[in-house]
Design an enzyme around this catalytic site. Structure first.
Site, PDB file in Angstrom:
ATOM      1  N   TYR A  47       0.662  -1.216   0.066  1.00  0.00           N
ATOM      2  CA  TYR A  47      -0.270   0.169   0.065  1.00  0.00           C
ATOM      3  C   TYR A  47       0.905   1.347  -0.060  1.00  0.00           C
ATOM      4  O   TYR A  47       1.959   1.285  -0.718  1.00  0.00           O
ATOM      5  CB  TYR A  47      -1.124  -0.152   1.351  1.00  0.00           C
ATOM      6  CG  TYR A  47      -2.146   0.830   1.105  1.00  0.00           C
ATOM      7  CD1 TYR A  47      -2.925   0.945   0.001  1.00  0.00           C
ATOM      8  CD2 TYR A  47      -2.460   1.822   1.982  1.00  0.00           C
ATOM      9  CE1 TYR A  47      -4.170   1.765  -0.441  1.00  0.00           C
ATOM     10  CE2 TYR A  47      -3.710   2.460   1.888  1.00  0.00           C
ATOM     11  CZ  TYR A  47      -4.355   2.609   0.679  1.00  0.00           C
ATOM     12  OH  TYR A  47      -5.302   3.391   0.551  1.00  0.00           O
ATOM     13  N   LYS A 102     -19.776 -20.502 -11.046  1.00  0.00           N
ATOM     14  CA  LYS A 102     -19.172 -20.194 -12.145  1.00  0.00           C
ATOM     15  C   LYS A 102     -17.805 -19.882 -11.929  1.00  0.00           C
ATOM     16  O   LYS A 102     -17.021 -20.528 -12.654  1.00  0.00           O
ATOM     17  CB  LYS A 102     -19.777 -19.343 -13.040  1.00  0.00           C
ATOM     18  CG  LYS A 102     -19.598 -19.120 -14.548  1.00  0.00           C
ATOM     19  CD  LYS A 102     -20.226 -20.507 -15.239  1.00  0.00           C
ATOM     20  CE  LYS A 102     -19.787 -20.618 -16.858  1.00  0.00           C
ATOM     21  NZ  LYS A 102     -20.830 -19.620 -17.519  1.00  0.00           N
ATOM     22  N   GLU A 144     -23.673 -14.094 -18.137  1.00  0.00           N
ATOM     23  CA  GLU A 144     -24.199 -15.110 -17.588  1.00  0.00           C
ATOM     24  C   GLU A 144     -25.657 -15.095 -17.290  1.00  0.00           C
ATOM     25  O   GLU A 144     -26.074 -13.995 -16.636  1.00  0.00           O
ATOM     26  CB  GLU A 144     -23.452 -15.915 -16.342  1.00  0.00           C
ATOM     27  CG  GLU A 144     -23.939 -17.224 -15.967  1.00  0.00           C
ATOM     28  CD  GLU A 144     -23.152 -18.224 -16.751  1.00  0.00           C
ATOM     29  OE1 GLU A 144     -23.661 -19.434 -16.709  1.00  0.00           O
ATOM     30  OE2 GLU A 144     -22.551 -18.056 -17.655  1.00  0.00           O
ATOM     31  N   ALA A 203     -35.807 -21.418 -29.369  1.00  0.00           N
ATOM     32  CA  ALA A 203     -35.068 -20.487 -30.250  1.00  0.00           C
ATOM     33  C   ALA A 203     -34.446 -19.265 -29.142  1.00  0.00           C
ATOM     34  O   ALA A 203     -34.624 -18.181 -29.317  1.00  0.00           O
ATOM     35  CB  ALA A 203     -36.113 -19.877 -31.193  1.00  0.00           C
ATOM     36  N   GLY A 204     -33.992 -19.742 -28.045  1.00  0.00           N
ATOM     37  CA  GLY A 204     -33.282 -18.739 -27.133  1.00  0.00           C
ATOM     38  C   GLY A 204     -31.919 -18.464 -27.501  1.00  0.00           C
ATOM     39  O   GLY A 204     -31.437 -18.694 -28.618  1.00  0.00           O
ATOM     40  N   ALA A 206     -29.252 -19.894 -26.495  1.00  0.00           N
ATOM     41  CA  ALA A 206     -28.078 -21.154 -27.070  1.00  0.00           C
ATOM     42  C   ALA A 206     -28.789 -21.662 -28.516  1.00  0.00           C
ATOM     43  O   ALA A 206     -27.811 -22.134 -29.037  1.00  0.00           O
ATOM     44  CB  ALA A 206     -28.346 -22.254 -25.966  1.00  0.00           C
ATOM     45  N   ASN A 294     -32.288 -30.016 -19.214  1.00  0.00           N
ATOM     46  CA  ASN A 294     -31.618 -30.299 -17.861  1.00  0.00           C
ATOM     47  C   ASN A 294     -32.592 -29.966 -16.629  1.00  0.00           C
ATOM     48  O   ASN A 294     -33.165 -28.795 -16.673  1.00  0.00           O
ATOM     49  CB  ASN A 294     -30.551 -29.695 -17.555  1.00  0.00           C
ATOM     50  CG  ASN A 294     -29.449 -30.832 -17.033  1.00  0.00           C
ATOM     51  OD1 ASN A 294     -30.002 -31.869 -16.482  1.00  0.00           O
ATOM     52  ND2 ASN A 294     -28.060 -30.684 -17.259  1.00  0.00           N
ATOM     53  N   ASN A 325     -21.565 -30.096 -21.620  1.00  0.00           N
ATOM     54  CA  ASN A 325     -21.338 -29.535 -20.645  1.00  0.00           C
ATOM     55  C   ASN A 325     -20.512 -28.319 -20.866  1.00  0.00           C
ATOM     56  O   ASN A 325     -19.418 -28.481 -21.309  1.00  0.00           O
ATOM     57  CB  ASN A 325     -20.609 -30.396 -19.476  1.00  0.00           C
ATOM     58  CG  ASN A 325     -20.438 -29.833 -17.991  1.00  0.00           C
ATOM     59  OD1 ASN A 325     -20.465 -28.502 -18.053  1.00  0.00           O
ATOM     60  ND2 ASN A 325     -20.329 -30.678 -16.984  1.00  0.00           N
ATOM     61  N   ASN A 326     -20.949 -27.188 -20.409  1.00  0.00           N
ATOM     62  CA  ASN A 326     -20.268 -25.860 -20.994  1.00  0.00           C
ATOM     63  C   ASN A 326     -18.970 -25.885 -20.246  1.00  0.00           C
ATOM     64  O   ASN A 326     -17.942 -25.130 -20.678  1.00  0.00           O
ATOM     65  CB  ASN A 326     -21.170 -24.611 -20.484  1.00  0.00           C
ATOM     66  CG  ASN A 326     -21.984 -24.244 -21.438  1.00  0.00           C
ATOM     67  OD1 ASN A 326     -22.761 -25.297 -22.163  1.00  0.00           O
ATOM     68  ND2 ASN A 326     -22.485 -23.103 -21.639  1.00  0.00           N
TER      69      ASN A 326
END
EC number: 1.1.1.40
Length: 419
Positions: A47, A102, A144, A203-204, A206, A294, A325-326
């Protein structure tokens, strides 16, 4: 599993999850210091007065923030809480456990530090302005759980305003894993992407991102039928927003059942049990079914396999083969982008990730992976078209491919020896 047993199992999991999140201290993440703070001199360096010198350097050259701060390895995971998991618009604060989760995955798989940020924004414009103003803190932005259709406009606006990677994982991360698995499945079934008739249910974010990526990889737009709650998205409909209008095709088919007839591929990004055995039976020989709702798929594997013994199937669940799996993507995509200080994550980098994931399944599987999943052997085939999340090779193969693509496409600002 009977419904009663499933209900009991869900209740047990929910109770365990609450204990996990609350004890021994609330939440899943914390901050640690990376430099010594044991002496008076340490504190003088950390500092005042020592901190003044890196401030001067960064003021003179903004790129020095990557030398003297944690910016180069710090990602923001940011939500407005409008589309959290399958729970819908629960608000920013209720989305915090997911953002912390995440952060755990970023750190566990790619050693990337994360601040989770939950923005209480009344409009997409408010959200964009908030993210843009805090962006100097970070080396990258992971958007996200933003609802469609505003997620598309939010991401594009931030990409245009910022000089760091902005990536909506619910769009591109999902699309990348789907594409990698689908390319492998098509090869195994003796089909080509260009010739395949594809049905996308949902149709979202993804769904639309997957269609765009598959088209970039060689799919024929006119052979992709997308279905939303009102049926097939065709050019005669007058109720389409501009994002759906871009994927509308000229067709006489109107219902999901119509779309299924003769289809080679089904990609479900919608809801449970929406696909009937009769629909599946009407598909072309050697079909490919990605039922990704899911926790309950559009059609359950045990049902699908009774109808078609010639199919290849993937789900979003870890208790069936071929989990989409992302976590196979986003940690390593950001790792590659950060390693070369990329200004954005572009289509070339996404495609590089697709092929890295696809090709990894062709390599011999390490013993550590077999042990982690209780398997004796694992080779590319109908039950192995996507790498396993605990495969230690993912970081090198995917991150390396993404970094090289960033360099080749001109968005990298650093050229490490590995690039």
């Amino acid at each position: 599993m009977s419904d009663d047993k499933k209900t009991d199992a869900d209740a047990e999991l929910n109770a365990a999850a609450l204990v996990y999140h609350e004890t021994p201290r609330p939440g899943k993440t914390a901050i640690e210091i990376t430099k010594s703070a044991a002496t008076q001199r340490d504190l003088s360096l950390a500092y005042t007065p020592g901190v003044a010198e890196p401030v001067r350097r960064i003021h003179a050259n903004a790129e020095d923030a990557y030398r003297y701060t944690n910016r180069g390895n710090l990602v923001a995971v940011i939500t407005d809480g409008t589309a959290v998991l399958g729970l819908g618009n629960v608000g920013a604060l209720a989305g915090k456990p997911v953002m912390e989760g995440k952060a755990v995955l970023f750190k566990r798989f790619a050693d990337i530090d994360v601040f989770d940020i939950e923005v209480d924004a009344e409009t997409p414009e408010d959200f964009i302005e908030t993210v843009a103003r805090i962006a100097p803190t970070f080396g990258g932005i992971n958007l996200e759980d933003l609802a469609a259709p505003h997620c598309f406009d939010v991401e594009q606006a931030l990409i245009e305003r910022l000089d760091i990677p902005v990536f909506h994982d619910d769009q591109h991360g999902t699309a990348i894993i789907i594409a990698a698995g689908l390319l492998n499945a098509l090869e195994l079934q003796g089909k080509s992407l260009a010739d395949a008739r594809v049905v996308v249910l949902g149709a979202g974010a993804a769904g639309i991102a997957s269609i765009k990526l598959l088209t970039e990889l060689g799919a024929s737009p006119e052979k992709i039928l997308t279905v939303d709650r009102k049926g097939v998205i065709h050019q005669g409909r007058t109720d389409l927003n501009r994002h759906k209008a871009e994927i509308a095709v000229e067709t006489e088919r109107r219902t999901l059942a119509d779309a299924f007839e003769g289809a080679d591929v089904f990609i479900g990004l919608s809801g449970p049990d929406l696909v009937s055995p009769e629909m599946l039976a009407s598909m072309a020989p050697q079909p490919i079914v990605f039922a990704l709702s899911n926790p309950v798929p559009e059609i359950r594997p045990e049902v699908a396999l009774k109808v078609r013994d010639d199919l290849i199937m993937a789900t979003g669940r870890s208790d069936y083969p071929n989990q989409v799996n992302n976590v196979l993507g986003f940690p390593f995509i950001f790792r590659g982008a950060l390693d070369v200080r990329a200004s954005r994550i572009n289509m070339a980098m996404c495609i590089a990730a697709v092929h890295a994931l696809k090709d990894l399944t062709k390599e011999p599987v390490p013993a550590s992976v077999l042990e982690a999943y209780g398997l004796d052997a694992l080779t590319r085939g109908p039950d192995y078209i996507i790498p396993k999340p605990l495969d230690p090779r993912l970081r090198e193969s995917v991150a390396g491919a993404v970094a090289r693509a960033a360099v080749a496409s001109g968005v990298a600002r650093l050229l490490p020896d590995s690039a």
